[in-house]
Motif scaffolding. Structure first.
Motif, PDB file in Angstrom:
ATOM      1  N   THR A   1     -55.668  -8.959 -65.069  1.00  0.00           N
ATOM      2  CA  THR A   1     -56.642 -10.047 -65.011  1.00  0.00           C
ATOM      3  C   THR A   1     -57.913  -9.648 -64.270  1.00  0.00           C
ATOM      4  OG1 THR A   1     -55.524 -10.956 -63.069  1.00  0.00           O
ATOM      5  CG2 THR A   1     -54.949 -11.897 -65.220  1.00  0.00           C
ATOM      6  N   ASP A   2     -57.836  -8.651 -63.420  1.00  0.00           N
ATOM      7  CA  ASP A   2     -59.043  -8.175 -62.738  1.00  0.00           C
ATOM      8  C   ASP A   2     -59.466  -6.792 -63.261  1.00  0.00           C
ATOM      9  OD1 ASP A   2     -56.976  -6.721 -61.669  1.00  0.00           O
ATOM     10  OD2 ASP A   2     -57.575  -6.990 -59.588  1.00  0.00           O
ATOM     11  N   GLY A   3     -58.887  -6.394 -64.395  1.00  0.00           N
ATOM     12  CA  GLY A   3     -59.179  -5.083 -64.967  1.00  0.00           C
ATOM     13  C   GLY A   3     -60.316  -5.135 -65.966  1.00  0.00           C
ATOM     14  N   GLU A   4     -60.603  -3.967 -66.521  1.00  0.00           N
ATOM     15  CA  GLU A   4     -61.625  -3.875 -67.554  1.00  0.00           C
ATOM     16  C   GLU A   4     -61.119  -2.975 -68.669  1.00  0.00           C
ATOM     17  OE1 GLU A   4     -64.649  -0.397 -66.348  1.00  0.00           O
ATOM     18  OE2 GLU A   4     -64.696  -2.125 -64.994  1.00  0.00           O
ATOM     19  N   LEU A   5     -61.667  -3.159 -69.842  1.00  0.00           N
ATOM     20  CA  LEU A   5     -61.299  -2.345 -70.991  1.00  0.00           C
ATOM     21  C   LEU A   5     -62.031  -1.013 -70.894  1.00  0.00           C
ATOM     22  CD1 LEU A   5     -59.839  -2.077 -73.720  1.00  0.00           C
ATOM     23  CD2 LEU A   5     -61.874  -3.089 -74.783  1.00  0.00           C
TER      24      LEU A   5
END
Length: 117
Positions: A86-90
């Motif tokens: 949820t706090d990540g990025e692609l």
């Protein structure tokens, strides 16, 4: 297809599959960098014991209602899609897997294809 500004207004609303089954809630909109049109969204899944994660779903064939976004893909297929925290990025190297999951071409490999808006 709807405009990027229009679909962003649906963040936090439920996302349902073609049969009307709730999948999760729309968290973010990703646009195609070549056209600046909405291409994918992330849906918040999980909770309680399983932890939350974001899965990707294409917007082609999607429609909006008063309080939902209906996607043209089954709940099962979406839940099995590539995910991020949820706090990540692609990451750029993970983009092809998102496209491949839905049988879509990922582009020519010359750069990022998706950008979060």
């Amino acid at each position: 297809m709807f405009e990027a500004s229009d679909i962003r207004e649906y963040r936090g609303h439920k996302v349902v599959d073609a049969d009307g089954d709730k999948i999760g809630e729309l968290e973010a909109v990703y646009v195609d960098t070549a056209t600046d049109q909405p291409a994918f969204g992330t849906i918040t899944l999980g909770g309680l014991l399983g932890g939350k994660r974001l899965v990707f779903v294409p917007f082609d064939g999607a429609t909006v209602g008063p309080d939902y976004v209906k996607v043209a893909y089954s709940k099962t297929l979406v839940k099995e899609a590539p995910a991020i925290d949820t706090d990540g990025e692609l990451k750029a190297e993970d983009e092809p897997a998102v496209f491949a999951h839905y049988g879509k071409p990922a582009g020519d490999g010359s750069g990022r294809r998706l950008a979060r808006r």
